[in-house]
Design a protein around this motif. Structure first.
Motif, PDB file in Angstrom:
ATOM      1  N   PRO A   1       0.265  46.270 -21.856  1.00 16.41           N
ATOM      2  CA  PRO A   1       1.339  45.917 -21.162  1.00 16.41           C
ATOM      3  C   PRO A   1       2.538  46.655 -22.021  1.00 16.41           C
ATOM      4  O   PRO A   1       3.285  45.639 -23.133  1.00 16.41           O
ATOM      5  N   PRO A   2       3.237  47.936 -21.767  1.00 13.92           N
ATOM      6  CA  PRO A   2       4.842  48.234 -22.583  1.00 13.92           C
ATOM      7  C   PRO A   2       5.768  47.057 -21.632  1.00 13.92           C
ATOM      8  O   PRO A   2       5.521  46.734 -20.191  1.00 13.92           O
TER       9      PRO A   2
ATOM     10  N   ARG B   1      -0.922  53.526 -33.949  1.00 11.50           N
ATOM     11  CA  ARG B   1       0.679  52.790 -33.709  1.00 11.50           C
ATOM     12  C   ARG B   1       0.816  53.054 -32.228  1.00 11.50           C
ATOM     13  O   ARG B   1       0.577  51.238 -31.760  1.00 11.50           O
ATOM     14  N   LEU B   2       0.992  53.820 -31.701  1.00 11.47           N
ATOM     15  CA  LEU B   2       1.135  53.873 -30.006  1.00 11.47           C
ATOM     16  C   LEU B   2      -0.324  53.055 -29.220  1.00 11.47           C
ATOM     17  O   LEU B   2      -0.374  52.138 -27.786  1.00 11.47           O
ATOM     18  N   LEU B   3      -1.576  53.686 -29.676  1.00  8.58           N
ATOM     19  CA  LEU B   3      -1.973  52.513 -28.844  1.00  8.58           C
ATOM     20  C   LEU B   3      -2.263  51.311 -29.125  1.00  8.58           C
ATOM     21  O   LEU B   3      -2.792  50.444 -28.183  1.00  8.58           O
ATOM     22  N   ALA B   4      -2.277  50.679 -30.585  1.00  9.07           N
ATOM     23  CA  ALA B   4      -1.618  49.638 -30.585  1.00  9.07           C
ATOM     24  C   ALA B   4      -1.168  48.198 -30.045  1.00  9.07           C
ATOM     25  O   ALA B   4      -0.938  47.358 -30.204  1.00  9.07           O
ATOM     26  N   GLY B   5      -0.489  48.961 -29.661  1.00 11.32           N
ATOM     27  CA  GLY B   5       1.651  48.448 -29.207  1.00 11.32           C
ATOM     28  C   GLY B   5       2.246  48.286 -30.646  1.00 11.32           C
ATOM     29  O   GLY B   5       3.591  47.293 -29.438  1.00 11.32           O
ATOM     30  N   ASP B   6       2.244  49.062 -31.152  1.00  7.99           N
ATOM     31  CA  ASP B   6       3.715  48.928 -31.978  1.00  7.99           C
ATOM     32  C   ASP B   6       4.221  49.346 -31.937  1.00  7.99           C
ATOM     33  O   ASP B   6       5.706  49.478 -32.073  1.00  7.99           O
TER      34      ASP B   6
ATOM     35  N   ALA C   1       3.285  54.958 -22.977  1.00  9.80           N
ATOM     36  CA  ALA C   1       2.005  54.023 -23.409  1.00  9.80           C
ATOM     37  C   ALA C   1       1.320  53.749 -21.616  1.00  9.80           C
ATOM     38  O   ALA C   1       0.658  53.802 -21.565  1.00  9.80           O
ATOM     39  N   ASP C   2       2.303  54.055 -20.666  1.00 14.08           N
ATOM     40  CA  ASP C   2       2.003  54.611 -19.537  1.00 14.08           C
ATOM     41  C   ASP C   2       3.029  55.192 -19.003  1.00 14.08           C
ATOM     42  O   ASP C   2       4.133  55.641 -19.436  1.00 14.08           O
ATOM     43  N   ARG C   3       2.795  56.007 -17.179  1.00 16.85           N
ATOM     44  CA  ARG C   3       3.400  56.957 -16.892  1.00 16.85           C
ATOM     45  C   ARG C   3       4.882  56.141 -16.293  1.00 16.85           C
ATOM     46  O   ARG C   3       5.976  56.656 -16.230  1.00 16.85           O
TER      47      ARG C   3
END
Length: 264
Positions: free
Chosen positions: A146-147, A194-199, A249-251
């Motif tokens: 979660p961002p 990196r976007l998938l990992a949350g970085d 990361a999400d909408r």
């Protein structure tokens, strides 16, 4: 087939790419256009991958380097099915001896990616996705963490290679609205991982060439993320390559970033 393609990409990297990393001779590098590099490793890897993909599923292959020689090959993206290949994503990093580069492929059906692969040769990591079946890293399913829910805490990237001085200054100014906004890894494949990992919480692209984004957008979608044009339109592989693309990361985070960038 998912494992077959992943192994093909790994073998191509081991054969044509890794032996040349930090060992390129002067004649091994050329320019396709101003600042757009290609190496013997790109070309050999694409040939190996293209031949192997046709053996797995005999349909047209749209490769970045082949398209540079014959742009008409792009027409296959509108056909019922084709393969899409980026033999070295982040060639400038590869030439400079930096480890941030990737090998990518996607299976396209009716203009949409239905399977995607990102291989990071320097770490050995394998990212794969099949539409409706999830995204995986080294066999483990991925869910995007979660961002933050505050725009001031979001961390993003926006490659600046093709921006002029004024555009870079404007981006630097708007970047102050976020926790961080840097140029990213100079490799779409690496940025997607990196976007998938949350970085990273978002990545804004000024160019959206199909081989750069087909695998990554599918992986991101299968992990809970989103890829849209700034006006909210969906990303299509046949769109103009100069159209902006905002991945998030999400909408909710996409909406926060979109508002911060284009609604003062």
């Amino acid at each position: 087939m998912i494992d077959e393609v992943a192994q093909l990409l790994v073998c191509a990297a081991e054969t044509a790419i890794l032996p040349r990393f930090r060992r390129l001779a002067a004649g091994d590098v050329a320019e396709k256009g101003p600042g757009d590099l290609v190496t013997v490793a790109d070309r050999e890897a694409e040939q190996l991958i293209s031949r192997g993909l046709r053996e797995i599923l005999d349909i047209p292959v749209v490769g970045e380097e082949a398209v540079a020689e014959d742009p008409s090959l792009l027409a296959a993206l509108g056909e019922q099915a084709c393969w899409l290949v980026d033999p070295i994503d982040g060639t400038s990093n590869f030439v400079a001896g930096r480890v941030e580069y990737a090998v990518m492929a996607a299976l396209i059906h009716s203009g949409k990616p239905v399977a995607g692969w990102i291989i990071l040769p320097e770490t050995g990591q394998q990212y794969v996705a099949e539409r409706g079946s999830g995204a995986f890293r080294d066999g483990v399913q991925l869910w995007r963490p979660p961002p933050p829910t505050d725009v001031e805490r979001l961390q993003g990237a926006a490659p600046t290679k093709r921006l002029d001085k004024q555009e870079k200054a404007q981006l630097s100014e708007v970047g102050k609205r976020f926790a961080a906004l840097g140029p990213g890894a100079l490799s779409a494949g690496v940025n997607y991982t990196r976007l998938l990992a949350g970085d990273l919480d978002f990545v804004l692209y000024q160019r959206s060439l199909p081989w750069d984004h087909a695998a990554g957008t599918l992986l991101l979608a299968e992990a809970g993320g989103i890829s849209l044009r700034p006006d909210g339109a969906p990303y299509r592989l046949t769109d103009s390559p100069t159209d902006l693309l905002l991945n998030a990361a999400d909408r909710t985070s996409w909406q926060l970033v979109q508002a911060a960038l284009w609604h003062n």
